[in-house]
Design a protein around this motif. Structure first.
Motif, PDB file in Angstrom:
ATOM      1  N   SER A 255     -15.613 -11.801   2.451  1.00 10.37           N
ATOM      2  CA  SER A 255     -16.282 -12.945   2.671  1.00 10.37           C
ATOM      3  C   SER A 255     -16.038 -13.565   3.947  1.00 10.37           C
ATOM      4  O   SER A 255     -17.195 -14.003   4.670  1.00 10.37           O
ATOM      5  CB  SER A 255     -15.682 -14.171   1.666  1.00 10.37           C
ATOM      6  OG  SER A 255     -16.368 -15.254   2.119  1.00 10.37           O
TER       7      SER A 255
ATOM      8  N   ARG B 176     -25.544 -25.346   0.479  1.00  8.94           N
ATOM      9  CA  ARG B 176     -26.052 -24.240  -0.497  1.00  8.94           C
ATOM     10  C   ARG B 176     -26.610 -25.003  -1.525  1.00  8.94           C
ATOM     11  O   ARG B 176     -26.257 -26.110  -1.830  1.00  8.94           O
ATOM     12  CB  ARG B 176     -24.775 -23.309  -1.000  1.00  8.94           C
ATOM     13  CG  ARG B 176     -24.596 -22.453   0.044  1.00  8.94           C
ATOM     14  CD  ARG B 176     -23.300 -21.363  -0.478  1.00  8.94           C
ATOM     15  NE  ARG B 176     -22.230 -22.068  -0.835  1.00  8.94           N
ATOM     16  CZ  ARG B 176     -21.130 -21.801  -1.706  1.00  8.94           C
ATOM     17  NH1 ARG B 176     -21.357 -20.546  -2.157  1.00  8.94           N
ATOM     18  NH2 ARG B 176     -20.243 -22.611  -1.918  1.00  8.94           N
TER      19      ARG B 176
ATOM     20  N   LYS C 156     -29.362 -13.240  -4.436  1.00  8.51           N
ATOM     21  CA  LYS C 156     -28.010 -14.267  -4.819  1.00  8.51           C
ATOM     22  C   LYS C 156     -28.325 -15.288  -5.825  1.00  8.51           C
ATOM     23  O   LYS C 156     -27.669 -15.445  -7.053  1.00  8.51           O
ATOM     24  CB  LYS C 156     -27.344 -14.874  -3.795  1.00  8.51           C
ATOM     25  CG  LYS C 156     -26.604 -13.781  -2.915  1.00  8.51           C
ATOM     26  CD  LYS C 156     -25.964 -14.529  -1.912  1.00  8.51           C
ATOM     27  CE  LYS C 156     -25.005 -13.700  -0.835  1.00  8.51           C
ATOM     28  NZ  LYS C 156     -24.567 -14.335   0.433  1.00  8.51           N
TER      29      LYS C 156
ATOM     30  N   ALA D   5     -11.484  -9.787  -1.411  1.00 12.55           N
ATOM     31  CA  ALA D   5     -12.486 -10.297  -1.409  1.00 12.55           C
ATOM     32  C   ALA D   5     -12.592 -11.538  -0.385  1.00 12.55           C
ATOM     33  O   ALA D   5     -13.730 -11.642   0.083  1.00 12.55           O
ATOM     34  CB  ALA D   5     -12.614 -10.973  -2.809  1.00 12.55           C
ATOM     35  N   THR D   6     -11.405 -12.040  -0.141  1.00 10.52           N
ATOM     36  CA  THR D   6     -11.380 -13.072   0.908  1.00 10.52           C
ATOM     37  C   THR D   6     -11.823 -12.437   2.139  1.00 10.52           C
ATOM     38  O   THR D   6     -12.713 -13.217   3.061  1.00 10.52           O
ATOM     39  CB  THR D   6     -10.063 -13.770   1.006  1.00 10.52           C
ATOM     40  OG1 THR D   6      -9.876 -14.415  -0.435  1.00 10.52           O
ATOM     41  CG2 THR D   6     -10.052 -14.918   2.040  1.00 10.52           C
TER      42      THR D   6
ATOM     43  N   GLN E  72      -7.826  -9.898  -4.535  1.00  5.37           N
ATOM     44  CA  GLN E  72      -8.504 -11.309  -4.052  1.00  5.37           C
ATOM     45  C   GLN E  72      -8.190 -11.534  -2.485  1.00  5.37           C
ATOM     46  O   GLN E  72      -8.929 -12.063  -1.915  1.00  5.37           O
ATOM     47  CB  GLN E  72      -7.196 -12.270  -4.549  1.00  5.37           C
ATOM     48  CG  GLN E  72      -7.464 -12.746  -6.162  1.00  5.37           C
ATOM     49  CD  GLN E  72      -6.556 -13.359  -6.837  1.00  5.37           C
ATOM     50  OE1 GLN E  72      -5.678 -14.255  -5.824  1.00  5.37           O
ATOM     51  NE2 GLN E  72      -6.384 -13.880  -8.079  1.00  5.37           N
TER      52      GLN E  72
ATOM     53  N   SER F  34     -22.886 -24.164  -5.748  1.00  4.87           N
ATOM     54  CA  SER F  34     -21.553 -23.852  -5.372  1.00  4.87           C
ATOM     55  C   SER F  34     -21.122 -22.442  -6.504  1.00  4.87           C
ATOM     56  O   SER F  34     -20.074 -22.025  -6.276  1.00  4.87           O
ATOM     57  CB  SER F  34     -20.525 -24.682  -5.140  1.00  4.87           C
ATOM     58  OG  SER F  34     -20.478 -25.360  -6.627  1.00  4.87           O
ATOM     59  N   ASP F  35     -21.978 -22.263  -7.339  1.00  2.00           N
ATOM     60  CA  ASP F  35     -21.554 -21.398  -8.409  1.00  2.00           C
ATOM     61  C   ASP F  35     -21.564 -19.871  -7.866  1.00  2.00           C
ATOM     62  O   ASP F  35     -20.990 -19.026  -8.132  1.00  2.00           O
ATOM     63  CB  ASP F  35     -22.460 -21.242  -9.634  1.00  2.00           C
ATOM     64  CG  ASP F  35     -22.332 -22.615 -10.237  1.00  2.00           C
ATOM     65  OD1 ASP F  35     -21.390 -23.175  -9.817  1.00  2.00           O
ATOM     66  OD2 ASP F  35     -23.201 -23.126 -10.980  1.00  2.00           O
TER      67      ASP F  35
ATOM     68  N   PRO G  50     -21.063 -17.122  -4.365  1.00  2.00           N
ATOM     69  CA  PRO G  50     -20.496 -17.091  -3.134  1.00  2.00           C
ATOM     70  C   PRO G  50     -21.415 -17.126  -2.136  1.00  2.00           C
ATOM     71  O   PRO G  50     -22.450 -16.283  -2.131  1.00  2.00           O
ATOM     72  CB  PRO G  50     -19.636 -16.045  -3.428  1.00  2.00           C
ATOM     73  CG  PRO G  50     -20.114 -15.096  -4.469  1.00  2.00           C
ATOM     74  CD  PRO G  50     -21.040 -16.088  -5.467  1.00  2.00           C
ATOM     75  N   GLY G  51     -21.143 -17.530  -0.919  1.00  2.00           N
ATOM     76  CA  GLY G  51     -22.110 -17.619   0.174  1.00  2.00           C
ATOM     77  C   GLY G  51     -21.483 -18.542   1.056  1.00  2.00           C
ATOM     78  O   GLY G  51     -20.459 -19.211   1.128  1.00  2.00           O
ATOM     79  N   SER G  52     -22.206 -18.484   2.279  1.00  2.00           N
ATOM     80  CA  SER G  52     -21.616 -19.117   3.689  1.00  2.00           C
ATOM     81  C   SER G  52     -22.698 -20.411   3.980  1.00  2.00           C
ATOM     82  O   SER G  52     -22.300 -21.141   4.634  1.00  2.00           O
ATOM     83  CB  SER G  52     -21.537 -18.192   4.911  1.00  2.00           C
ATOM     84  OG  SER G  52     -22.962 -17.664   5.319  1.00  2.00           O
TER      85      SER G  52
END
Length: 444
Positions: free
Chosen positions: A275, A394, A353, A271-272, A268, A397-398, A400-402
């Motif tokens: 990101s 976005r 994405k 992954a953070t 985890q 929100s399902d 991931p992205g900035s």
């Protein structure tokens, strides 16, 4: 300057119309003065004629043989008689008259002084203790004709004055506004990303403070943008190294940890960190899009850049990427290749994405300089499309992205003078998402 709001046009027409109106007013006033003076001259001529003819007429009547019919003075030669006269006795009998005199014009009773009828101006005088009377008449039409001829002589120069005034005023205004036009052209020639001071020389006193204020505003805006871009770029750059170090340490820790909760927590964290690494990269791209030089001095072929980016993204893409290139495989443009590569990565990555699973992403580059990136997927509400150009926004929100991808693309489009169109559903489809990047203005 648009013609309907052109200062040069408004001044040229306004001054010409003003001069014309003043000339017409002057002609009208001059006409009144001329008419007044002509009436004085013509009245004087009537009086002088009566004073000269009456003594001669008295002598003529007294010396001639008695006669019951009035004597008519014959003309020496045919001519238009503007002044007619009539000599009468105290009883109103006609004794002498000019060759074209009309008895009805003079009335039944003689009089002294001036009198006007609807058609004539008449002067009367008496002699020999009012036993002989003379009346001299002049048609008012003759006076009006003379006045109109004078006014016409004042008006006809307008046919030459108006075009000459328009040409002269136009030249004078155009020459006077030459420095203003140069300043306008200097501002127009600046690109959207050029915040350097506008060169202003020999501007009129009324415009010079505006030029100074514009340059001060540009300088303030440039410093503000540079500070923001510097902060964004430095922050992203400073984060890159510690993030990479932390990511390496976490990956090493994962290899040492046995299967269990600790390993899940390590993953985890990994992954953070990934990101955060992507976010720092996006921030650096945003800094370049907002402040970088997006147009190059020499045109370059952008097709190899597109092929390279697509090949790179195909390696890890979960769906196929269909690529349509222009015929001949060449597209010369002044758009900066690095900026074009950043734009491509963000558009295609966004399509990968948010696109539907197992549905290909289409990338089309037209020879006229239009790039289309299309993906399948649910329709984005129309009211939500404009917000996608903003930072950290976005569609869902399902995934991931900035939320910086389309914001970066929008900044590149604005800086390059191109247009960006977002559509959902895609053209010719009932679903999907399409982004159209039109940079034809940079194509050579």
């Amino acid at each position: 300057m648009r013609s309907e709001h052109s200062l040069q046009r408004r001044l040229g027409l306004g001054l010409t119309l003003g001069v014309t109106l003043l000339w017409l007013v002057a002609v009208a006033v001059s006409g009144l003065v001329v008419r007044y003076e002509l009436n004085k001259v013509f009245d004087s001529a009537l009086e002088e004629t009566a004073q000269r003819i009456l003594p001669l007429a008295v002598v003529e009547v007294i010396n001639r043989d008695a006669a019951t019919t009035p004597q008519r003075i014959l003309p020496l030669a045919a001519h238009d008689e503007h002044l007619t006269y009539l000599v009468q006795d105290a009883a109103g009998n006609t004794l002498l008259h000019s060759h074209s005199a009309d008895r009805q014009v003079f009335g039944t009773q003689p009089h002294t002084g001036f009198v006007s009828t609807p058609t004539h101006r008449i002067y009367g005088a008496a002699a020999v203790r009012e036993t002989f009377w003379i009346q001299v008449a002049e048609p008012l039409a003759h006076r009006r004709k003379a006045a109109l001829e004078v006014i016409g002589a004042l008006l006809w120069p307008l046919t030459l004055l108006i075009p000459l005034s328009l040409a002269g005023t136009w030249w004078l205004v155009r020459n006077s506004l030459r420095r203003v036009r140069d300043y306008r052209n200097a501002i127009t020639a600046k690109g959207a990303g050029d915040l350097s001071a506008v060169r202003a020389e020999h501007l009129p006193t009324e415009i010079e403070p505006i030029a100074v204020a514009v340059n001060q505003l540009l300088e303030l805006l440039r410093r503000t943008l540079e500070a923001e871009q510097s902060f964004t770029a430095n922050s992203a750059h400073e984060l890159r190294t510690p993030l990479a170090t932390a990511l390496a340490q976490v990956q090493r820790l994962e290899q040492e940890l046995p299967t269990g909760p600790q390993l899940d927590k390590a993953r985890q964290i990994e992954a953070t960190l990934r990101s955060l690494s992507r976010l720092s990269e996006s921030l650096m791209q945003l800094a370049k899009a907002e402040g970088g030089r997006l147009l190059s001095d020499q045109p370059q072929d952008l097709v190899p850049v597109l092929v390279l980016v697509v090949d790179e993204l195909r390696r890890n893409a979960r769906v196929p990427i269909q690529l349509d290139l222009p015929e001949g495989g060449i597209l010369s443009s002044t758009l900066d290749p690095d900026a074009f590569a950043i734009l491509l990565r963000n558009l295609i990555d966004n399509a990968l994405k948010y696109g539907a699973a197992e549905q290909p992403v289409s990338v089309r580059l037209a020879p006229e300089g239009i790039l289309r990136v299309i993906n399948a997927g649910p329709v984005v509400p129309t009211e939500a499309l404009p917000r996608l150009r903003s930072r950290f926004v976005r569609a869902t929100s399902d995934v991931p992205g900035s939320g910086l991808g389309l914001a970066i693309v929008d900044r590149i489009a604005a800086g390059a003078g191109a247009t960006l169109q977002i559509c959902s559903p895609a053209s010719g489809r009932t679903d999907g998402f399409e982004v159209v990047f039109d940079f034809h203005n940079t194509v050579i």
